[in-house]
Design a protein around this motif. Structure first.
Motif, PDB file in Angstrom:
ATOM      1  N   ASN A   1       0.815  -1.216   0.000  1.00  0.00           N
ATOM      2  CA  ASN A   1       0.000   0.000   0.000  1.00  0.00           C
ATOM      3  C   ASN A   1       0.847   1.264   0.000  1.00  0.00           C
ATOM      4  N   PHE A   2       1.901   1.294   0.807  1.00  0.00           N
ATOM      5  CA  PHE A   2       2.725   2.502   0.844  1.00  0.00           C
ATOM      6  C   PHE A   2       3.598   2.622  -0.416  1.00  0.00           C
ATOM      7  N   ALA A   3       3.937   1.495  -1.032  1.00  0.00           N
ATOM      8  CA  ALA A   3       4.634   1.545  -2.322  1.00  0.00           C
ATOM      9  C   ALA A   3       3.721   2.146  -3.388  1.00  0.00           C
ATOM     10  N   MET A   4       2.429   1.813  -3.323  1.00  0.00           N
ATOM     11  CA  MET A   4       1.471   2.376  -4.270  1.00  0.00           C
ATOM     12  C   MET A   4       1.248   3.860  -4.028  1.00  0.00           C
ATOM     13  N   VAL A   5       1.356   4.290  -2.778  1.00  0.00           N
ATOM     14  CA  VAL A   5       1.284   5.729  -2.481  1.00  0.00           C
ATOM     15  C   VAL A   5       2.416   6.451  -3.199  1.00  0.00           C
ATOM     16  N   ALA A   6       3.631   5.932  -3.072  1.00  0.00           N
ATOM     17  CA  ALA A   6       4.804   6.563  -3.696  1.00  0.00           C
ATOM     18  C   ALA A   6       4.695   6.533  -5.223  1.00  0.00           C
ATOM     19  N   PHE A   7       4.268   5.385  -5.766  1.00  0.00           N
ATOM     20  CA  PHE A   7       4.166   5.253  -7.220  1.00  0.00           C
ATOM     21  C   PHE A   7       3.096   6.188  -7.771  1.00  0.00           C
TER      22      PHE A   7
END
Length: 306
Positions: free
Chosen positions: A71-77
């Motif tokens: 989820n936090f990787a998707m925030v950054a992406f």
């Protein structure tokens, strides 16, 4: 007759591909629609058939750590995609009205082509949302709307990227990415544990943010119909974006009504029955006395185990 139809289809496809943007050909999955269609068909088959059979006699997987990272990787992406859309045109030389696709090989035009592909690719990463539901046996979260959105959106955006990466038609992609920054941040906090539950009081407003998104997308597309002149190269994409925004606004408005308006007016006896039967009460999934958030955690942050 069958041979003639097949010949016509092949010729139509070949003629259509002549109008594709040659700058996108070097990107993965963009040589033809076959690979991405096969992935999406496989996704639907896994979610509706293979996945449930695989998990039928198994306990749900505990994917808490993976989901936090995801989820936090998707925030950054998603934040990166928003920034690239802004720098590629929306914060530089776009008028926010009738903006055609820049078909040149200028650095900024090629930057827009790249971020359009990144947005398209992000839709395939998001298929993991449903895979996690299946592996955690959260089948109540796998609705028709969920599957439709996750399968149709990548398929339609392939054609958008293939023929018109950028311009007026990319506005909804940028807005959608902004919403995903907020949405995946919420999901990340929700999956992180009970110590973060006190920061999740704004769950209800996630739907409101979605509704605002669809209004903005539809309004931006609507102005096309009132312009004296607009030389946007592919008007079909504008029509589809308008229909997409309007269609999902209606669906999410109905969800808002059912969850946050009608749900709050349920009599106490119905709420009690809802807790026993696992129905929606006050916008949250209730089962056996436990209130579940959208990512499957309980109100106190604990994962339900069978």
């Amino acid at each position: 007759m069958t041979t003639e139809v097949g010949t016509w289809v092949v010729k139509f496809y070949e003629d259509l591909m002549k109008h594709a943007d040659p700058r996108i050909n070097a990107y993965p999955m963009m040589q033809g629609p076959g690979l991405m269609t096969a992935i999406l068909v496989g996704y639907v088959m896994f979610v509706l058939y293979l996945g449930p059979r695989l998990m039928a006699n198994r306990k749900p997987f505990d994917l808490k750590g993976i989901m936090v990272v995801y989820n936090f990787a998707m925030v950054a992406f998603s934040a990166f995609i928003v920034y690239e859309f802004l720098m590629s045109g929306w914060a530089t030389d776009y008028t926010w009205r009738c903006d055609p696709v820049d078909v040149s090989d200028s650095p900024q035009a090629l930057r827009m082509v790249r971020v359009a592909w990144f947005f398209f690719f992000s839709k395939f990463i998001e298929l993991l949302d449903t895979v996690f539901f299946v592996l955690r046996k959260k089948n109540s979260q796998i609705t028709f709307l969920h599957i439709f959105h996750h399968s149709v959106m990548p398929w339609t955006w392939w054609w958008g990227v293939k023929f018109g990466p950028g311009g007026m038609g990319s506005f909804h992609a940028m807005v959608n990415s902004i919403v995903h920054v907020i949405m995946y941040f919420y999901y990340g906090l929700s999956a992180a544990g009970p110590q973060f539950q006190k920061y999740l009081w704004w769950k209800k407003y996630m739907t409101a943010i979605q509704l605002v998104q669809f209004v903005l997308v539809s309004l931006h597309a609507t102005q096309y119909y009132f312009m004296d002149k607009c030389d946007y190269q592919i008007p079909l994409f504008v029509h589809l974006v308008w229909m997409y925004g309007t269609f999902f606004f209606v669906l999410f408005s109905n969800f808002w009504y059912q969850a946050y308006t009608k749900g709050k007016r349920l009599p106490k006896t119905q709420e009690k029955d809802g807790r026993q039967k696992g129905v929606i009460a006050n916008g949250k999934h209730v089962e056996n006395g436990h209130t579940y958030l959208e990512n499957g955690t309980t109100q106190n942050g604990k994962i339900k185990a069978n």
